[in-house]
Scaffold this motif. Sequence first.
Motif, mmCIF file in Angstrom:
data_model
loop_
_atom_site.group_PDB
_atom_site.id
_atom_site.type_symbol
_atom_site.label_atom_id
_atom_site.label_comp_id
_atom_site.label_asym_id
_atom_site.label_seq_id
_atom_site.Cartn_x
_atom_site.Cartn_y
_atom_site.Cartn_z
ATOM 1 N N ASN A 113 0.816 -1.208 0.000
ATOM 2 C CA ASN A 113 0.000 0.000 0.000
ATOM 3 C C ASN A 113 0.854 1.265 0.000
ATOM 4 N N THR A 114 2.004 1.205 0.651
ATOM 5 C CA THR A 114 2.924 2.355 0.629
ATOM 6 C C THR A 114 3.386 2.635 -0.798
ATOM 7 N N VAL A 115 3.755 1.582 -1.511
ATOM 8 C CA VAL A 115 4.200 1.760 -2.899
ATOM 9 C C VAL A 115 3.046 2.255 -3.770
ATOM 10 N N ARG A 116 1.848 1.756 -3.534
ATOM 11 C CA ARG A 116 0.681 2.222 -4.294
ATOM 12 C C ARG A 116 0.461 3.720 -4.091
ATOM 13 N N LYS A 117 0.612 4.190 -2.858
ATOM 14 C CA LYS A 117 0.429 5.611 -2.575
ATOM 15 C C LYS A 117 1.531 6.447 -3.230
ATOM 16 N N LEU A 118 2.756 5.925 -3.253
ATOM 17 C CA LEU A 118 3.836 6.638 -3.942
ATOM 18 C C LEU A 118 3.528 6.778 -5.429
ATOM 19 N N LEU A 119 3.011 5.706 -6.015
ATOM 20 C CA LEU A 119 2.656 5.756 -7.439
ATOM 21 C C LEU A 119 1.501 6.723 -7.678
ATOM 22 N N MET A 120 0.551 6.763 -6.766
ATOM 23 C CA MET A 120 -0.591 7.659 -6.928
ATOM 24 C C MET A 120 -0.173 9.124 -6.799
ATOM 25 N N MET A 121 0.882 9.396 -6.046
ATOM 26 C CA MET A 121 1.376 10.767 -5.927
ATOM 27 C C MET A 121 2.231 11.187 -7.118
ATOM 28 N N SER A 122 2.829 10.226 -7.802
ATOM 29 C CA SER A 122 3.730 10.552 -8.912
ATOM 30 C C SER A 122 2.953 11.169 -10.075
ATOM 31 N N SER A 123 3.625 12.009 -10.848
ATOM 32 C CA SER A 123 2.949 12.775 -11.904
ATOM 33 C C SER A 123 2.364 11.878 -12.994
ATOM 34 N N LYS A 124 3.071 10.805 -13.359
ATOM 35 C CA LYS A 124 2.603 9.931 -14.430
ATOM 36 C C LYS A 124 2.158 8.570 -13.918
ATOM 37 N N LYS A 125 2.026 8.470 -12.607
ATOM 38 C CA LYS A 125 1.582 7.218 -11.962
ATOM 39 C C LYS A 125 2.516 6.056 -12.309
ATOM 40 N N ARG A 126 3.795 6.378 -12.397
ATOM 41 C CA ARG A 126 4.814 5.361 -12.689
ATOM 42 C C ARG A 126 6.139 5.807 -12.091
ATOM 43 N N ILE A 127 6.908 4.837 -11.550
ATOM 44 C CA ILE A 127 8.213 5.101 -10.940
ATOM 45 C C ILE A 127 9.163 3.983 -11.351
ATOM 46 N N PRO A 128 10.393 4.300 -11.781
ATOM 47 C CA PRO A 128 11.351 3.233 -12.095
ATOM 48 C C PRO A 128 11.589 2.338 -10.883
ATOM 49 N N LEU A 129 11.627 1.046 -11.125
ATOM 50 C CA LEU A 129 11.840 0.100 -10.026
ATOM 51 C C LEU A 129 13.165 0.329 -9.319
ATOM 52 N N SER A 130 14.161 0.839 -10.054
ATOM 53 C CA SER A 130 15.470 1.080 -9.444
ATOM 54 C C SER A 130 15.368 2.138 -8.348
ATOM 55 N N PRO A 162 -9.489 5.316 -4.425
ATOM 56 C CA PRO A 162 -9.802 6.600 -3.773
ATOM 57 C C PRO A 162 -9.655 6.550 -2.262
ATOM 58 N N ASN A 163 -9.762 5.368 -1.677
ATOM 59 C CA ASN A 163 -9.596 5.248 -0.219
ATOM 60 C C ASN A 163 -8.150 5.494 0.205
ATOM 61 N N LEU A 164 -7.208 5.200 -0.699
ATOM 62 C CA LEU A 164 -5.794 5.447 -0.398
ATOM 63 C C LEU A 164 -5.387 6.882 -0.718
ATOM 64 N N ALA A 165 -6.156 7.543 -1.571
ATOM 65 C CA ALA A 165 -5.798 8.896 -2.009
ATOM 66 C C ALA A 165 -6.230 9.951 -0.994
ATOM 67 N N VAL A 166 -5.987 9.671 0.272
ATOM 68 C CA VAL A 166 -6.276 10.614 1.350
ATOM 69 C C VAL A 166 -4.983 10.799 2.142
ATOM 70 N N SER A 167 -4.496 12.021 2.207
ATOM 71 C CA SER A 167 -3.224 12.268 2.881
ATOM 72 C C SER A 167 -3.393 12.248 4.393
ATOM 73 N N SER A 168 -2.293 12.089 5.098
ATOM 74 C CA SER A 168 -2.336 12.090 6.564
ATOM 75 C C SER A 168 -2.774 13.448 7.084
ATOM 76 N N LEU A 169 -2.431 14.525 6.370
ATOM 77 C CA LEU A 169 -2.841 15.865 6.787
ATOM 78 C C LEU A 169 -4.350 16.043 6.653
ATOM 79 N N GLU A 170 -4.919 15.467 5.597
ATOM 80 C CA GLU A 170 -6.373 15.550 5.422
ATOM 81 C C GLU A 170 -7.105 14.755 6.500
ATOM 82 N N ARG A 171 -6.551 13.617 6.870
ATOM 83 C CA ARG A 171 -7.161 12.836 7.953
ATOM 84 C C ARG A 171 -7.070 13.587 9.280
ATOM 85 N N GLU A 172 -5.951 14.258 9.494
ATOM 86 C CA GLU A 172 -5.788 15.044 10.712
ATOM 87 C C GLU A 172 -6.747 16.230 10.731
#
Length: 424
Positions: free
Chosen positions: A190-207, A252-262
């Motif tokens: 789920n952490t990696v999914r959230k990183l991908l959701m934050m990225s501009s093109k929804k993709r990150i090199p595995l390296s 969409p359940n993951l697309a909520v930041s910790s600041l928004e939850r706070e």
Amino acid sequence: MAWRLLFSRTTLFRPSQTLILTLQTFKAPLLNPNPNPNASPIPYEYWLPFFASPFSTSFLITKTPKKFKKKHKKKESPRTKLVQSDPNRILPLERIVERDAFFRFLTKSKDFISKQPEHVILLDEAGKLHRELGFPRGRKIARSIQRHPLIFETYRHTDGKMWFGFTDFMEELLEEERAIMDSMELDRVNTVRKLLMMSSKKRIPLSKVHHCRLLFGIPDDFRDRVAKYPNWFRVVVDGDGRRVLELVDWDPNLAVSSLEREFMVDEEKAKRAFKFSVKHGKDLDLDEDETRKLNLLNTLPLVSPYSDGSKLDLWTLEAEKYRVGVLHEFLSLTLEKRASIHHIVEFKEEFSLTKHTYQMLLKQPRTFYLAGTEMNWVVFLKEAYDENGLLINKDPQVVFNEKLYKFAEMPEMETGSLVTGGSK
């Protein structure tokens, strides 16, 4: 004219400076030209007045003594200049950075040797891998090994060569760590999914994910584990031959930041998290309610880190709010709620960050604390630490790391310590 002749004769027979220096240096007595064997040598002090010029300037000081020279203060390098001045330093957080530096050999050697066959490496080869193993260049690796006798050991193999590897006790600790990683796999996914959701093109090199894996507690074999989740991830090869991890499904359940939850729990606290400077006239004659509404523009970051920040105008207030929100969410996903400049720069392209990230973070001292030096700084999420510099909520991997550090500092196993790494 007589005085001119006298002056010219005096000048004509003036000895060279070299001759005078030679006489003064060696102080060798000059021999009498009269070949009388019983005559004593004539000392050089007798001849010196005849050769010395009446206009000698040897008494003048031609060089300024060191004690009178003006000392120029050497300009401090960004490599050594501290980010925070003494009054602003938070010592418990600064000590965490110092602890990381102390255990650099432990963490890097643990990661490197874990990938080697039989978890061993030739000692001669290890001495050349200062970058991979994290010991100072030019130093002998044996000094670093001896600092952690419960973790590392050297031994002579039947081939007569010295090898370097883990102790049996460390092998048991590694088994414990693998069990933790297996139990936390879904959380890391789920952490990696959230990183991908934050990225501009929804993709990150595995390296890049692999390079920062320890920051998020991601296992070393994560590149193989992603195949277990085809509904969430897809691995493609780009034009440069890199393997790139792509997001398959947006949650969409993951697309909520910790600041928004706070914000949902404590709205006023979330509003005080950041402050952005907005210039406006002081003579607006606003009442208290109107002033509060105006200040909302420069306090709460209203741009979600899960929106597409690449479409924002780079130097607008909205874009800056987005970048601050992204870094806040990025730090909240890490194990210890902190990251170094090297980790942040790794995702510069994916998170639409600029070269002014350092200055941007300095402007938000309410939420971020920058420690270390200007060239090698670490940013902390202040709200995640108590006044003693301890994490308020600890991930199981963090608990294991602290236990490992404890054993790494022991010269020998204490009586009553558990083999599995428990406390006394």
